[in-house]
Design a protein around this motif. Structure first.
Motif: not given
Length: 449
Positions: A321-325, A402-413
């Motif tokens: 996921s670090q590739s997304n910054g 992110g900027k492109n509205k693509a999901c980077i993380f989803e936490l079920d917490y």
């Protein structure tokens, strides 16, 4: 003549006849009058007492003959019912015809002036307020002006309770007269260095056994269950009543009557006290006065809870996921009267936190935006606030795009996800483990249904 330090007008020639044409002994009518009343019988006196050089002004009727004999009070009493009827109707100005209106004005005008004085010495009230009444007598009638004081505000404590619906609240149920709301009235709570002020107008109105009561609630954190709540009733900056109370005191009263309550209620109260003590120990707060001190050694034991079903699920858009910054850094649980789940994220150098959008789905199924806050250099956090006790077992889907509205993380917490991590971590202290276990049993007995 001067009587008791006051000057009075007296006509010394008036008592030379025993003839009685009126309903009182008129021979003493001109004994001890004011200048104004003497001028009714002798109009020429007006030119005398109104001059600047007149030094013996007569203004009192305290030593008037009929006032001193009590006759004036009897005459005044004859008008009481008629006066009271007007006061009960709330009239501020009214007139009553004099019973002696058929007498010559030089008689009735003076007698009614004396009667008006006696009326003004009387105490007047209605069922709603005290009354300041001013009566003026003339030859034919009495005129009145009335001022109604606000009835003294009345407030008293009817009872107290603890609400565990969502928060831990200590409730005060007050009986208050309507006039309280005409004043600057409020309840002030002091607990743990915090002060809460609740205006009378903001109190919740409830009905109890046919009584209208007003409910004021003081929030209490888990670690504050042994703290004494200092409560003041304040009206117009004056303290009317003061009370001392605590959650621990309420629980003690309830447990002393345990045979009067369902078994589940008793278990909840014990779990509540253990939760309070666990919070005290973890936060190192007021530990010399544990909330559960009243429990037996057996009841103080907090059983281990099973949090396996609440384990967090973390989804990313790639293996790295670090590739997304952005990197998920961890989560924490903030325990107050309401819970907060806090998620931390690390932003890579050269990346801007404003390029990411954070949101979560709340208990009602609605998506809510989250605003990141800087926690430290390169680390930001978002808070899922206001998690009620009944929802401690709920997980919340937190999404990062992110900027492109693509999901980077989803936490079920959720809160118990944090508890599961604590229990399974070798780095967690015994105090923290005991706290999350106590929290579970507090939820289990209070909210699982």
């Amino acid at each position: 003549m001067k009587l008791d330090g006051q000057w009075y007008q007296t006509d010394c020639t008036w008592d030379d006849s025993s003839d009685n044409w009126y309903s009182f002994d008129q021979r003493h009518l001109y004994f001890g009058l004011t200048d104004e009343l003497m001028a009714i019988a002798h109009p020429g006196h007006s030119k005398i007492y109104t001059t600047d050089t007149y030094a013996t002004r007569s203004t009192s009727l305290a030593d008037n003959y009929f006032v001193r004999t009590g006759d004036a009070a009897k005459w005044a009493k004859a008008y009481s019912d008629r006066i009271q009827k007007n006061l009960d109707a709330g009239k501020t100005e009214f007139e009553i015809t004099a019973d002696n209106a058929s007498y010559p004005p030089s008689i009735s005008g003076i007698q009614n002036g004396i009667i008006a004085y006696a009326i003004n010495q009387m105490t007047w009230t209605t069922d709603k307020a005290a009354v300041t009444l001013n009566a003026t007598g003339s030859a034919k009638s009495f005129t009145f002006t009335a001022e109604y004081a606000s009835k003294s505000p009345e407030v008293s404590l009817y009872g107290r309770s603890i609400t565990l619906k969502d928060n831990i609240d200590v409730n005060y149920y007050m009986e208050m007269s309507d006039s309280v709301f005409e004043h600057d009235a409020y309840l002030e709570f002091k607990i743990g260095g915090q002060t809460y002020k609740l205006n009378a107008s903001d109190a919740a109105e409830v009905n109890e056994n046919g009584k209208t009561l007003y409910k004021f609630s003081c929030p209490v954190n888990a670690a504050q269950m042994s703290d004494t709540i200092e409560t003041r009733i304040v009206i117009d900056n004056k303290t009317e009543e003061e009370y001392l109370y605590s959650v621990k005191e309420y629980a003690t009263e309830l447990l002393s009557k345990s045979n009067e309550y369902p078994e589940e209620t008793i278990k909840l109260v014990k779990a509540l006290l253990n939760y309070g003590t666990a919070a005290q120990n973890f936060f190192k707060y007021n530990t010399d006065k544990p909330a559960n001190a009243i429990l037996s050694d057996t009841d103080k034991i907090v059983a281990a809870a099973d949090f396996a079903a609440y384990k967090a699920v973390i989804k990313t858009d790639s293996a790295n996921s670090q590739s997304n910054g952005l990197t998920y850094y961890g989560s924490s649980l903030i325990c107050k009267s309401e819970m907060t789940v806090r998620h931390y994220f690390m932003v890579n150098e050269g990346c801007d936190i404003n390029n990411y959008k954070f949101s979560y789905v709340n208990a009602d199924g609605n998506e809510v935006s989250l605003t990141p806050k800087k926690a430290s250099d390169g680390v930001y956090c978002v808070d899922i606030n206001g998690i009620m006790a009944r929802n401690l077992n709920s997980n919340y889907a937190c999404k990062v795009t992110g900027k492109n509205k693509a999901c980077i993380f989803e936490l079920d917490y959720g809160p118990f996800s944090y508890s599961q991590k604590v229990i399974n971590s070798g780095n967690s202290s015994d105090e923290l483990k005991n706290l999350v276990n106590a929290l579970y049993w507090y939820w289990y007995y209070g909210y699982r249904n």
